[in-house]
Design a protein around this motif. Structure first.
Motif, PDB file in Angstrom:
ATOM      1  N   GLY A 379       3.466   3.933  -8.326  1.00 41.67           N
ATOM      2  CA  GLY A 379       3.811   2.722  -9.059  1.00 41.67           C
ATOM      3  C   GLY A 379       2.920   1.553  -8.691  1.00 41.67           C
ATOM      4  O   GLY A 379       2.437   0.816  -9.560  1.00 41.67           O
ATOM      5  N   HIS A 380       2.676   1.377  -7.395  1.00 42.79           N
ATOM      6  CA  HIS A 380       1.807   0.277  -6.959  1.00 42.79           C
ATOM      7  C   HIS A 380       0.354   0.527  -7.352  1.00 42.79           C
ATOM      8  O   HIS A 380      -0.348  -0.393  -7.788  1.00 42.79           O
ATOM      9  CB  HIS A 380       1.917   0.091  -5.446  1.00 42.79           C
ATOM     10  N   ALA A 381      -0.123   1.761  -7.183  1.00 43.58           N
ATOM     11  CA  ALA A 381      -1.505   2.070  -7.556  1.00 43.58           C
ATOM     12  C   ALA A 381      -1.716   1.847  -9.052  1.00 43.58           C
ATOM     13  O   ALA A 381      -2.735   1.285  -9.476  1.00 43.58           O
ATOM     14  CB  ALA A 381      -1.837   3.510  -7.182  1.00 43.58           C
ATOM     15  N   GLN A 382      -0.744   2.252  -9.846  1.00 45.03           N
ATOM     16  CA  GLN A 382      -0.827   2.075 -11.297  1.00 45.03           C
ATOM     17  C   GLN A 382      -0.877   0.592 -11.658  1.00 45.03           C
ATOM     18  O   GLN A 382      -1.681   0.164 -12.489  1.00 45.03           O
ATOM     19  CB  GLN A 382       0.383   2.747 -11.936  1.00 45.03           C
ATOM     20  N   ALA A 383      -0.017  -0.180 -11.024  1.00 47.15           N
ATOM     21  CA  ALA A 383       0.056  -1.611 -11.338  1.00 47.15           C
ATOM     22  C   ALA A 383      -1.239  -2.343 -11.012  1.00 47.15           C
ATOM     23  O   ALA A 383      -1.529  -3.392 -11.600  1.00 47.15           O
ATOM     24  CB  ALA A 383       1.226  -2.248 -10.584  1.00 47.15           C
ATOM     25  N   SER A 384      -2.027  -1.804 -10.104  1.00 50.27           N
ATOM     26  CA  SER A 384      -3.263  -2.475  -9.725  1.00 50.27           C
ATOM     27  C   SER A 384      -4.275  -2.532 -10.872  1.00 50.27           C
ATOM     28  O   SER A 384      -5.239  -3.288 -10.816  1.00 50.27           O
ATOM     29  CB  SER A 384      -3.901  -1.780  -8.511  1.00 50.27           C
ATOM     30  N   TYR A 385      -4.065  -1.723 -11.917  1.00 42.68           N
ATOM     31  CA  TYR A 385      -4.981  -1.707 -13.056  1.00 42.68           C
ATOM     32  C   TYR A 385      -4.549  -2.675 -14.162  1.00 42.68           C
ATOM     33  O   TYR A 385      -5.314  -2.908 -15.096  1.00 42.68           O
ATOM     34  CB  TYR A 385      -5.063  -0.291 -13.647  1.00 42.68           C
ATOM     35  N   TYR A 386      -3.327  -3.199 -14.074  1.00 43.46           N
ATOM     36  CA  TYR A 386      -2.772  -3.957 -15.196  1.00 43.46           C
ATOM     37  C   TYR A 386      -3.566  -5.218 -15.518  1.00 43.46           C
ATOM     38  O   TYR A 386      -3.701  -5.581 -16.691  1.00 43.46           O
ATOM     39  CB  TYR A 386      -1.312  -4.322 -14.919  1.00 43.46           C
ATOM     40  N   GLN A 387      -4.055  -5.912 -14.507  1.00 41.62           N
ATOM     41  CA  GLN A 387      -4.755  -7.181 -14.742  1.00 41.62           C
ATOM     42  C   GLN A 387      -5.920  -6.994 -15.707  1.00 41.62           C
ATOM     43  O   GLN A 387      -6.043  -7.710 -16.715  1.00 41.62           O
ATOM     44  CB  GLN A 387      -5.261  -7.755 -13.419  1.00 41.62           C
ATOM     45  N   VAL A 388      -6.774  -6.033 -15.417  1.00 41.99           N
ATOM     46  CA  VAL A 388      -7.958  -5.812 -16.254  1.00 41.99           C
ATOM     47  C   VAL A 388      -7.560  -5.284 -17.626  1.00 41.99           C
ATOM     48  O   VAL A 388      -8.159  -5.647 -18.648  1.00 41.99           O
ATOM     49  CB  VAL A 388      -8.947  -4.863 -15.556  1.00 41.99           C
ATOM     50  N   LEU A 389      -6.548  -4.429 -17.668  1.00 45.74           N
ATOM     51  CA  LEU A 389      -6.080  -3.909 -18.948  1.00 45.74           C
ATOM     52  C   LEU A 389      -5.598  -5.046 -19.854  1.00 45.74           C
ATOM     53  O   LEU A 389      -5.943  -5.112 -21.040  1.00 45.74           O
ATOM     54  CB  LEU A 389      -4.947  -2.904 -18.729  1.00 45.74           C
ATOM     55  N   LEU A 390      -4.799  -5.932 -19.289  1.00 43.65           N
ATOM     56  CA  LEU A 390      -4.268  -7.045 -20.066  1.00 43.65           C
ATOM     57  C   LEU A 390      -5.379  -7.998 -20.504  1.00 43.65           C
ATOM     58  O   LEU A 390      -5.383  -8.503 -21.635  1.00 43.65           O
ATOM     59  CB  LEU A 390      -3.218  -7.792 -19.253  1.00 43.65           C
TER      60      LEU A 390
END
Length: 488
Positions: A379-390
């Motif tokens: 969950g934490h590793a996945q969330a680390s990508y959200y900034q760039v995706l957004l």
């Protein structure tokens, strides 16, 4: 003793630097840069921990007997199906899609064939009931291969159907993953219950040192499939266990898993059965001949329930990562719309850049994930990508907690669908045996769009502004666990 201390310290220092120098030269060999960097970081900072772990977990490929079986199976399938065209007769595809079909076949030997979609099932218990109904109609054999299995109050309808099939003289063969299933209630009694029912069963990827069975514990068989008489098949993301996964905590907080399975008939069933035949032989030593001849049946006209379908098996036995290459290829081909559903989204660099590039090209990209992951590290590793995706303009839609959205599929331009057991994470690309189905031309994509409508109706959208307000400690943990993503 004190006189030896300087000598021992010097020897230890020499050994430590020798390990580090050797690691720099050998770890990156045939390995993606992110994985090499993660392993080197661990070995160079904590060699006492990192080196043993690398020897146990470092290679994403199986060797020896399993590798030889898969290689021989690929050659045999390629030879047996060499006379079948890449694309079903009469199905028109553009050069780009024809190239994608050729890619899949070159990597897995599986051609694109026809198949009838009898319905994509998103109701968990109704899906199990449909599989039990198919088993009750079996006349010759039933083949089951599912990562997690537990004979519980929800799955009893399926297992009792298997037992009734045996009583009718039907041969039932069943595969379940050892590590995937062993932690759930009833596992110790499961083998005895299957034996009592007359079901032939084997553990996939067993780890039993006392019986001479040992392998990397993180290489697993994650496939989910059912074949009945060579005429009907089910595949998808659903395990054969209650939707709470029999956890008291899950039951207390109301957490259930949500999945999708598809029911198929036609030529594609033979391809799914070929995957089972290879896995059954690998675990049992028994050769069973899948009904490959069904692939020579006349191709049905594409349209309505009839789809052009191509099965893509993948896993440690395939050194070319067929599922990842397909995902990259299709995402790069998107021109209008891309909808991605994955409970565990930990992409490698190629997939991450393909998605963000699609968004920058103007493609409408939706990513469906869980609001709250059931696995903390992922969950934490996945969330680390959200900034760039957004920031790229990708819409992140979160399925409401405490539910776990476990479905794994995506659609491209409302024309092509990819569906199966594979997550969009590095584990599914290299460490787990998976099966993926690519579908075109019939009702498959439209059926998945209906499922997406169900998800969209209950999801909340994560905005960039909301994400930027997350607390500092959450951001810190996301970044820490991102360093482990290449090792997952």
């Amino acid at each position: 003793m004190t006189e030896l201390l300087p000598v021992l310290s010097t020897l230890y220092l020499i050994a430590e630097y020798a390990v580090k120098i050797a690691a720099i030269g050998f770890v990156p060999e045939n390995r993606r840069p992110s994985s090499s960097t993660a392993w080197l970081l661990l070995i160079l900072t904590l060699p006492v921990v990192g080196l043993p772990l690398f020897f146990v977990l470092g290679s994403p490929m199986v060797r020896g007997r399993r590798h030889a079986i898969q290689a021989a199976a690929n050659r045999s399938i390629a030879e047996d199906l060499a006379h079948i065209d890449d694309v079903p007769v009469g199905f028109e595809v553009d050069p780009g899609m024809r190239s994608t079909i050729a890619l899949n076949r070159n990597l897995t030997a599986m051609p694109c064939v026809t198949g009838i979609n009898h319905g994509i099932r998103s109701d968990y218990e109704a899906s199990i009931a449909a599989m039990a109904e198919a088993v009750d109609a079996a006349e010759r054999y039933v083949h089951v291969e599912i990562y997690i299995m537990a004979w519980d109050h929800t799955t009893d309808v399926f297992f009792t159907a298997l037992a009734r099939a045996v009583e009718r003289g039907v041969i039932v063969r069943l595969l379940l993953d050892h590590i995937g299933s062993r932690k759930y209630p009833g596992f110790k009694r499961l083998g005895g219950r299957l034996d009592a029912a007359g079901i032939q069963w084997r553990l996939m990827m067993p780890i039993q040192p006392l019986h001479g069975r040992w392998r990397r514990p993180d290489l697993r068989n994650h496939r989910k499939l059912l074949v009945v008489d060579g005429n009907k098949a089910f595949m998808g993301s659903q395990n054969m266990i209650d939707s709470t996964y029999l956890s008291k905590k899950n039951q207390r907080v109301g957490r259930h898993w949500h999945d999708v399975m598809v029911e198929l008939s036609g030529q594609i069933v033979a391809a799914i059965e070929a995957v089972f035949a290879v896995d059954w032989y690998t675990e049992s030593g028994e050769r069973i001949r899948p009904d490959i001849q069904h692939l020579d049946d006349p191709a049905l006209p594409i349209g309505g329930q009839v789809n052009a379908l191509q099965l893509i098996p993948s896993g440690p036995g395939f050194e070319t990562e067929p599922n990842l290459r397909l995902f990259d290829r299709l995402i790069q081909s998107a021109t209008e719309r891309l909808a991605v559903v994955s409970p565990y989204f930990v992409p490698d660099e190629s997939l991450f850049y393909a998605l963000t590039t699609a968004a920058h090209r103007g493609v409408d990209v939706e990513l469906y994930v869980c609001e709250e992951a059931d696995q903390i590290v992922v969950g934490h590793a996945q969330a680390s990508y959200y900034q760039v995706l957004l920031e790229a303009g990708i819409r992140i839609l979160r399925y409401p907690k405490p539910a776990v959205l476990h479905s794994k599929f995506f659609t491209v331009d409302d024309k092509v669908a990819v569906f199966g057991s594979s997550n969009l994470d590095m584990r599914s690309f290299g460490l787990d045996y998976e099966i993926t189905l690519m579908a075109m031309g019939g009702n498959f994509v439209a059926d998945l769009d209906k499922v997406l409508d169900e998800y969209r109706a209950v999801c909340s959208e994560l905005t960039l502004e909301e994400w930027q307000r997350r607390p500092w400690h959450e951001r810190y943990l996301n970044n820490v666990f991102r360093l482990t993503s290449a090792l997952m």
